[in-house]
Each structure stands twice: as structure tokens, then as C-alpha cells.
Scaffold this motif. Structure first.
Motif, PDB file in Angstrom:
ATOM      1  N   ALA A 155      51.052  -9.654  76.052  1.00 45.38           N
ATOM      2  CA  ALA A 155      51.653  -9.162  74.809  1.00 45.38           C
ATOM      3  C   ALA A 155      52.933  -8.378  75.104  1.00 45.38           C
ATOM      4  O   ALA A 155      53.894  -8.431  74.330  1.00 45.38           O
ATOM      5  CB  ALA A 155      50.650  -8.291  74.054  1.00 45.38           C
ATOM      6  N   PHE A 156      52.950  -7.671  76.231  1.00 49.08           N
ATOM      7  CA  PHE A 156      54.170  -6.971  76.653  1.00 49.08           C
ATOM      8  C   PHE A 156      55.308  -7.972  76.818  1.00 49.08           C
ATOM      9  O   PHE A 156      56.442  -7.728  76.373  1.00 49.08           O
ATOM     10  CB  PHE A 156      53.900  -6.238  77.970  1.00 49.08           C
ATOM     11  CG  PHE A 156      55.036  -5.368  78.437  1.00 49.08           C
ATOM     12  CD1 PHE A 156      55.011  -3.999  78.241  1.00 49.08           C
ATOM     13  CD2 PHE A 156      56.134  -5.906  79.099  1.00 49.08           C
ATOM     14  CE1 PHE A 156      56.053  -3.186  78.682  1.00 49.08           C
ATOM     15  CE2 PHE A 156      57.174  -5.112  79.539  1.00 49.08           C
ATOM     16  CZ  PHE A 156      57.144  -3.746  79.330  1.00 49.08           C
ATOM     17  N   PHE A 208      48.528  -5.962  71.837  1.00 51.10           N
ATOM     18  CA  PHE A 208      48.959  -5.050  72.893  1.00 51.10           C
ATOM     19  C   PHE A 208      48.186  -3.734  72.822  1.00 51.10           C
ATOM     20  O   PHE A 208      47.639  -3.253  73.820  1.00 51.10           O
ATOM     21  CB  PHE A 208      50.460  -4.787  72.773  1.00 51.10           C
ATOM     22  CG  PHE A 208      50.985  -3.783  73.766  1.00 51.10           C
ATOM     23  CD1 PHE A 208      51.381  -4.186  75.026  1.00 51.10           C
ATOM     24  CD2 PHE A 208      51.079  -2.438  73.430  1.00 51.10           C
ATOM     25  CE1 PHE A 208      51.862  -3.262  75.955  1.00 51.10           C
ATOM     26  CE2 PHE A 208      51.554  -1.508  74.346  1.00 51.10           C
ATOM     27  CZ  PHE A 208      51.948  -1.919  75.613  1.00 51.10           C
ATOM     28  N   THR A 209      48.117  -3.162  71.634  1.00 48.23           N
ATOM     29  CA  THR A 209      47.465  -1.855  71.464  1.00 48.23           C
ATOM     30  C   THR A 209      45.977  -1.933  71.766  1.00 48.23           C
ATOM     31  O   THR A 209      45.428  -1.107  72.506  1.00 48.23           O
ATOM     32  CB  THR A 209      47.696  -1.334  70.039  1.00 48.23           C
ATOM     33  OG1 THR A 209      49.099  -1.263  69.777  1.00 48.23           O
ATOM     34  CG2 THR A 209      47.064   0.031  69.856  1.00 48.23           C
ATOM     35  N   TRP A 212      47.142  -7.432  77.125  1.00 46.97           N
ATOM     36  CA  TRP A 212      48.277  -6.563  76.788  1.00 46.97           C
ATOM     37  C   TRP A 212      49.479  -6.842  77.680  1.00 46.97           C
ATOM     38  O   TRP A 212      50.623  -6.638  77.251  1.00 46.97           O
ATOM     39  CB  TRP A 212      47.874  -5.096  76.864  1.00 46.97           C
ATOM     40  CG  TRP A 212      47.660  -4.551  78.246  1.00 46.97           C
ATOM     41  CD1 TRP A 212      46.507  -4.547  78.962  1.00 46.97           C
ATOM     42  CD2 TRP A 212      48.639  -3.912  79.081  1.00 46.97           C
ATOM     43  NE1 TRP A 212      46.686  -3.954  80.188  1.00 46.97           N
ATOM     44  CE2 TRP A 212      47.989  -3.549  80.284  1.00 46.97           C
ATOM     45  CE3 TRP A 212      49.995  -3.612  78.930  1.00 46.97           C
ATOM     46  CZ2 TRP A 212      48.649  -2.907  81.332  1.00 46.97           C
ATOM     47  CZ3 TRP A 212      50.650  -2.969  79.962  1.00 46.97           C
ATOM     48  CH2 TRP A 212      49.989  -2.621  81.144  1.00 46.97           C
ATOM     49  N   GLU A 213      49.231  -7.312  78.907  1.00 43.63           N
ATOM     50  CA  GLU A 213      50.349  -7.638  79.781  1.00 43.63           C
ATOM     51  C   GLU A 213      51.110  -8.847  79.253  1.00 43.63           C
ATOM     52  O   GLU A 213      52.342  -8.904  79.313  1.00 43.63           O
ATOM     53  CB  GLU A 213      49.848  -7.882  81.201  1.00 43.63           C
ATOM     54  CG  GLU A 213      49.177  -6.651  81.818  1.00 43.63           C
ATOM     55  CD  GLU A 213      48.819  -6.851  83.273  1.00 43.63           C
ATOM     56  OE1 GLU A 213      49.757  -6.941  84.093  1.00 43.63           O
ATOM     57  OE2 GLU A 213      47.619  -6.929  83.590  1.00 43.63           O
ATOM     58  N   SER A 266      44.259  -4.292  73.436  1.00 46.37           N
ATOM     59  CA  SER A 266      43.951  -4.671  74.813  1.00 46.37           C
ATOM     60  C   SER A 266      44.256  -3.541  75.794  1.00 46.37           C
ATOM     61  O   SER A 266      43.480  -3.295  76.725  1.00 46.37           O
ATOM     62  CB  SER A 266      44.732  -5.926  75.207  1.00 46.37           C
ATOM     63  OG  SER A 266      44.549  -6.240  76.566  1.00 46.37           O
ATOM     64  N   LEU A 267      45.372  -2.846  75.616  1.00 49.23           N
ATOM     65  CA  LEU A 267      45.720  -1.751  76.518  1.00 49.23           C
ATOM     66  C   LEU A 267      44.694  -0.629  76.417  1.00 49.23           C
ATOM     67  O   LEU A 267      44.273  -0.057  77.434  1.00 49.23           O
ATOM     68  CB  LEU A 267      47.118  -1.218  76.207  1.00 49.23           C
ATOM     69  CG  LEU A 267      47.582  -0.027  77.066  1.00 49.23           C
ATOM     70  CD1 LEU A 267      47.540  -0.367  78.548  1.00 49.23           C
ATOM     71  CD2 LEU A 267      48.978   0.420  76.649  1.00 49.23           C
TER      72      LEU A 267
END
Length: 694
Positions: free
Chosen positions: A227-228, A197-198, A224-225, A200-201
């Protein structure tokens, strides 16, 4: 996609037990609402809704719940079986839609679009459409996208397909680490996907800011989406809100979902941090869950018609976009009106229902579930059903092109037809070259990289930005053609001359970047390319540098002198390097490649008067006065003979769009261009090529 069971948290150090409820109807209703957003925004509003981002979250949420449950109940992951079962369910509907698009393409789509659609059929079938679109979206040389591809929407399915392969591997890795380090599985999953997440965002924010069009389709900016969704799934058992707060969260989430597409520039700002809007909105609805309140949002989301729509949301997503785009292409429209849009939605719903009822559901039946052999058969048959017509169609187009090319010397003389003693002996009804399905991609090939002493480490000159268009083992001369796409087109004309004269021809072409000094900071990317190209040229010290010396525009006065040109020209000539400037070719208001089919080869539209697209007095005259040492080359007599600037000369399409000369026609100009270029390279001749050409 069917919902998976929800895993409850660990309690008192023991393996968690399964919850009483394994199906969340409000999530299925949320999926239905997301597809309604996607469809309505696409068809009626011409905007992107953010609904796709909600699909990504839901996919990751359900996948995570399934895999966490498997690991925590001690069941093997059986990744091979999972992937077979997954794609056995996904591919049949995909193939039905692809076959439908191919059929509609043959019936309603102009031949000029066939090559693009056939190519995208492969990338859609094998789940790399997003990467194809990412490359195409930043490709200045790409075909006109004013009417999108009927398969463009497969980008999100491709991203999901790639994640459906990656995510189980990450869960397997987390399970291995948890066992090896004797850690709780959920803690390891949290760390692994928190890191995804971290990273990729962070990358998504950076690439969206620096290259948003590419970022929109890039899998890495979308991880990240997913992973969210995974982190949300891990958090659900701990998010126990009071009923009033859950009711409030549900309605706030729904309101944010429905308004995001209007409030935000989804297509222009996603998928950076702005994409948190639809994700948080959907998360609020999911956290609210089934509230048990008569005024909860879940009462609406669990409405039976909405649940049924959620059941066929996958098929509806597959169908709505091609139905819309095929209609727009067929009718020559840019958008659908209210009535037309309603009809498109109705047809899409019918097709989605039939696909779900007769394709998806039968393959989910107990007779097919979990049997690897049958899954392999289904996948193989699906691939074969889609691949066979595409491969056959493409082979037929290649054979037709070879047939036409075999008689090109007689039937398609191109610029040779302008010679005073030319006698046209073409067969009756001889076809234009390039063929219409290839016309839009008839560029000079930049696939040969610079090698050996011509190689460079300059970042802006990597890939196609530095090409050895013609290579000679021991060249008599080395020429560098540098500039934008209008320089690339001249490579096809200069290439045959270079081959005949034993020269090496290097191309430094980048779309939209004329070889000038962008001192005002108009384009930092072009500044970087031009600076590194200039260093490359000065270090190589070629016999000559060739570029465009004017800039054509589609309106009066039609031609301009590019700002910043004098600085780059002088920087080259100050080092004793011959500098040759070519007059830019005309820009037209219609697609000249398809003009013969659209309006007729002899129509006024396809044969505009010279004065309607060219300046009354050549800007090269002024340029020659400012830079007397530069050699200037005007070839308007080869593209605008006899007072017109036609779409077809010598049975060859002069252009591949509204402003780029086709490689086929450029090659036909080589014999007429050769003496002019040789004169320009002659150090003993002090005349400018303006004088020689006029």
C-alpha cells in the motif's frame, strides 16, 4: 518484471494525458541494487538486508501505475487476461528453479530433508510458501532449521503472488465505487489503499511485537508495504522538488538503503514500523528520479550494467538462495567464506542470465504476448512439469514406507527387543523405522480435536492444543496427558493401552510449555495455557492426569526438578484426581534420528554412556519425597538399557531429533508400559512407581 507507464495527474478536471516517458531506468537500477543487497547479505553476511521490502514497494508502484493508467484512459481492466499474462511470465522461471532444486536435492541433500523440500515445492509452486513457513516458524515441533530450506526464499514471491491477485480486485472495486458515487478515481484509490495501509500497519506492529516470527511471513503484516508503494505512485505527480533537493534525496535514499541491513535487526524486527526505513529510503530515490545532474544518484542507478542486472533480478533472486543452501548442505557448512561466496554469486548470475535469456524473454515476445490460449498452455505445462516429479517422488516414498511397514512386526520390534526371551528374526539388511525421510516428523498425531463433552472454549486450548488422541464411546476411564512436546511423545505409548482398555485419552500438548506454574512470568503464553488447562482438568475431573515430572537438559547435571511443579500437582491432587509424573527422557548433543547414517549405528556417538546424559541419582526420588501422593513413573530401562542410551533399539529409531522420542518407538513401548501404568492407576497400591520401576 518490466516497468509500466507512469500516469500523470488530472489537470483542469479533464482526464489526464499520458506522460512523455513511460520507462524509468533509475527504478530498474534501484531494483538491481536491491537484489545485490539481498544476495550479498544472504551469502556473505548471514543477515537480512531489507532489499525484499524494496521489491514489494516497487512491485506495488509499477502495478499501481499500470492500473491507474488503464482506468483513467478508459480501458477495461480485463482481470482474467491480466492474471493469465502475469503468471505466464512468472511461472516458467519458477518451475525451472524448482526442477533444479529437486535435481540437486536428489544428488546432494540427505534423505532426512527430502519430505520437507518436496512439501515446500508444492507451496512454492502454488504461492502459499509464506503461510507454510509462518505455521512452521511458530511450530515448536518443526524440523531443525539450523540449515534453512533451499526454497525458503519463495515466501516473498508467494506474498507478491497473493497481492498480484488482490490488488487488481481492489482497483476494480475502487473503479466501481468511483463510478457509482461519481467520485474521482484517484480519490477513491487513495481512500481504499490508505485504509489498507493503516489497518495492515497497525496489525503488523501488533503482531511483530507479540509474535514476530509468524509476522515476518504473514501476508497481512506485509500489505501495508504494498500500500505504501501504491500511495507513493499516486503522490509522484505532485512531488516536484527542486533539482538540488532531488539530488540530495537520491543520495540519502541510497545511503539509507545500503546501511539499513547493518543498522537494523531486519530479521528480528520486521515487518513492523521499522520496515519504514527501507521503504522511505527507496521512496526518496524514486522521488528524486532522473535529476539531470552529473552528481545525482540516478547517474549511478542508470549505469548500463546495473540496468542489465535489474532486467534479470527476478531470476537472480530465484537462483541465489537455493545455490547457497544446497552448497551449505552438501559441504556441511553453516556459512560460505569469501571465495565460496563469490563462486556462489557467479554461478547464480550465470543461471539467472540463462533463465532470463532462454525462458523469460522468449515468453515476452510479441508472438506470445496477450494471447490467452497460449498463456493457459504455458501455465498448465509449467504446473505439470513441476507437479509430476514431486507427486511421483512422494508416491515412491509412500510405497517404500508401506513396504517396510508391512514387515515391521518381524524386522522392527523396537522396545520388544529388550524382553529377556526375545529372539531377533529380522531379515538381513532390514531398514530402520521410521525411514529417514520421515524420521524428523514422527510425532504423535494431534489432528483430532476435542469434541462433545471434551470440547473447550478456552482460547489457549484450541486447535492441536486439545486433542482426543483416543476416543471411546463409553470410556471406562478418562486420562488427560498435559504438558510440552515431551508429553506429546508419550501419547503414542499410552494410546495403544487406552485403546486396549477402552479409555479416552485427551492430549493437552504445547511445545515448550511444561505443566508448571510460571509464576515468575517467564512465559505468559505458557502461563495462559497452563491456567486454562488446569481449569479444563478440574472441570472435566478425569481419572488421572499424566505429565513429565522432571526436566532434562543437554549438560551436567542433565536433569532438573522444574520450578512451579508442586503448585500445579497439588492443585490437581487436592481435587482427588490421580496425578502421574513421568521422568523426562535424555537430551543429546547430536541428532539421534540421523545419527546412524551420520556416524554409524554402532558408533559411540549414537550409543552414549548412561552417565553422560542422565543424572547419577534420579530426580524422581526427591520429587517422590516432596509429593508422596503423586505416582511417579521411570522408564529409563526402555530408552537407556544396559548402561547406554542408544539411537536405535530393535531396529527402530528411538528419537526423531536430539531429544524427542519417535512415535514409532513410543508405540513399541506400550506393552512394557502397560503394567506400570495400571499400577499407577491402582488406588489400592500405595507404592510409588519409583519403587515399582526399580
Amino acid at each position: 518484471m518490466t516497468q509500466e507507464a507512469v500516469a500523470a495527474p488530472e489537470r483542469d478536471g479533464r482526464r489526464n494525458t499520458l506522460p512523455d516517458r513511460s520507462y524509468r531506468p533509475e527504478v530498474q537500477g534501484l531494483r538491481a541494487l536491491a537484489i545485490l543487497m539481498v544476495v550479498s547479505y544472504h551469502i556473505w553476511f548471514g543477515r537480512v538486508s531489507g532489499g525484499v521490502d524494496i521489491f514489494l514497494l516497487i512491485s506495488a508502484l509499477l502495478l499501481t501505475l499500470s492500473f491507474v493508467r488503464k482506468v483513467e484512459t478508459g480501458r477495461p481492466l480485463k482481470l482474467g487476461g491480466y492474471w493469465l499474462h502475469l503468471f505466464k511470465r512468472l511461472l516458467p522461471a519458477v518451475v525451472v528453479v524448482l526442477l533444479g532444486v529437486l535435481t540437486a536435492t536428489a544428488m546432494f541433500v540427505p534423505r532426512s530433508r527430502w519430505t520437507e523440500i518436496l512439501s515446500q515445492t508444492w507451496s512454492s509452486l502454488f504461492y502459499f510458501q509464506n503461510w507454510a513457513l509462518a505455521a512452521n516458524s511458530v511450530d515448536y515441533y518443526a524440523a531443525d532449521q539450523s540449515v534453512a530450506s533451499p526454497l525458503q526464499h519463495f515466501w516473498s514471491l508467494s506474498v507478491q503472488g497473493q497481492v498480484f491477485i488482490l490488488w487488481p480486485l481492489l482497483f476494480a472495486l475502487a473503479a466501481f465505487i468511483a463510478r457509482a458515487a461519481k467520485l474521482r478515481f484517484r480519490i477513491v484509490v487513495l481512500l481504499v489503499f490508505g485504509a489498507v495501509f493503516t489497518a495492515s500497519l497497525t496489525f503488523s506492529i501488533y503482531e511483530t511485537y507479540t509474535n514476530q516470527v509468524h509476522a515476518y511471513f504473514d501476508t497481512r503484516t506485509r500489505l501495508w508495504e504494498f500500500a505504501f508503494g501504491t500511495l507513493l505512485a499516486l503522490s509522484l505527480p505532485y512531488l516536484k522538488l527542486p533539482q538540488p533537493l532531488r539530488v540530495l534525496a537520491g543520495w540519502i535514499g541510497l545511503a539509507a538503503m545500503l546501511s539499513g541491513g547493518f543498522i537494523l535487526d531486519v530479521q528480528g524486527q520486521f515487518p513492523g514500523y521499522v520496515a519504514l526505513w527501507p521503504l522511505i529510503a527507496a521512496a526518496l530515490v524514486i522521488v528524486a528520479g532522473e535529476t539531470g545532474s552529473p552528481v545525482g544518484a540516478d547517474r549511478f542507478l542508470t549505469w548500463k550494467p546495473l540496468i542489465r542486472l535489474g532486467d534479470m533480478s527476478y531470476a537472480l533472486y530465484l537462483w541465489h538462495w537455493p545455490v547457497l543452501i544446497i552448497y551449505l548442505i552438501w559441504r556441511g557448512r553453516e556459512e560460505a567464506g569469501p571465495v565460496e561466496g563469490a563462486a556462489i554469486i557467479a554461478l547464480s548470475l550465470v543461471l539467472a542470465y540463462l533463465t532470463t535469456r532462454f525462458i523469460e524473454r522468449p515468453l515476452r515476445s510479441p508472438a506470445w504476448t496477450g494471447k490467452k490460449g497460449r498463456a493457459v498452455i504455458v501455465i498448465a505445462v509449467c504446473v505439470g512439469l513441476a507437479a509430476a516429479p514431486v507427486a511421483g517422488w512422494q508416491a515412491g516414498l509412500r510405497l517404500e514406507n508401506e513396504r517396510v511397514q508391512s514387515a515391521a512386526d518381524v524386522n522392527n520390534p523396537g522396545a520388544a527387543a529388550l524382553e529377556s526371551d526375545f529372539v531377533y528374526e529380522a531379515a538381513e539388511e532390514a531398514e530402520l523405522l521410521p525411514l529417514l525421510d520421515l524420521a524428523g516428523s514422527d510425532y504423535a498425531d494431534l489432528s483430532a480435536p476435542c469434541t462433545g463433552r471434551f470440547a473447550t472454549d478456552a482460547p489457549a486450548l484450541q486447535g492441536y492444543a486439545c486433542t482426543e488422541y483416543v476416543s471411546a464411546t463409553d470410556p471406562d476411564k478418562v486420562l488427560v496427558a498435559v504438558g510440552n512436546s515431551h508429553v506429546q511423545q508419550w501419547l503414542a505409548a499410552i494410546g495403544p493401552i487406552a485403546e486396549a482398555k477402552n479409555w479416552t485419552l485427551i492430549g493437552l500438548a504445547r511445545g515448550g510449555c511444561q505443566f508448571v506454574d510460571y509464576s515468575e512470568g517467564i512465559s505468559q503464553e505458557c502461563n495462559d495455557r497452563n491456567s486454562q488447562a488446569l481449569d479444563y482438568i478440574l472441570d472435566l475431573h478425569p481419572d488421572a492426569v499424566i505429565t513429565t515430572a522432571t526436566y532434562s537438559i543437554g549438560e551436567y547435571p542433565h536433569e532438573l526438578l522444574p520450578g512451579g511443579f508442586l503448585a500445579t500437582a497439588n492443585a490437581v491432587m487436592d481435587q482427588g484426581i490421580r496425578f502421574i509424573g513421568i521422568r523426562d527422557n535424555p537430551r543429546h548433543t547430536v541428532n539421534m534420528a540421523t545419527c546412524p547414517e551420520d556416524y554409524g549405528v554402532d558408533s559411540a556417538t549414537c550409543n552414549p554412556d548412561y552417565e553422560s546424559v542422565r543424572a547419577a541419582e534420579s530426580p524422581l526420588l526427591e520429587m517422590g519425597a516432596m509429593l508422596p501422593a503423586m505416582r511417579l513413573l521411570d522408564v529409563d530401562d526402555l530408552v537407556c538399557p544396559g548402561g547406554t542410551c542408544p539411537a536405535v533399539i530393535g531396529n527402530v529409531r528411538v528419537y526423531l531429533d536430539e531429544n524427542h522420542i519417535s512415535a514409532t518407538y513410543a508405540r513399541s513401548m506400550a506393552p512394557a508400559l502397560m503394567p506400570r501404568l495400571l499400577d499407577a492407576l491402582n488406588p489400592a497400591d500405595s507404592r510409588s512407581l519409583v519403587q515399582l520401576a526399580h
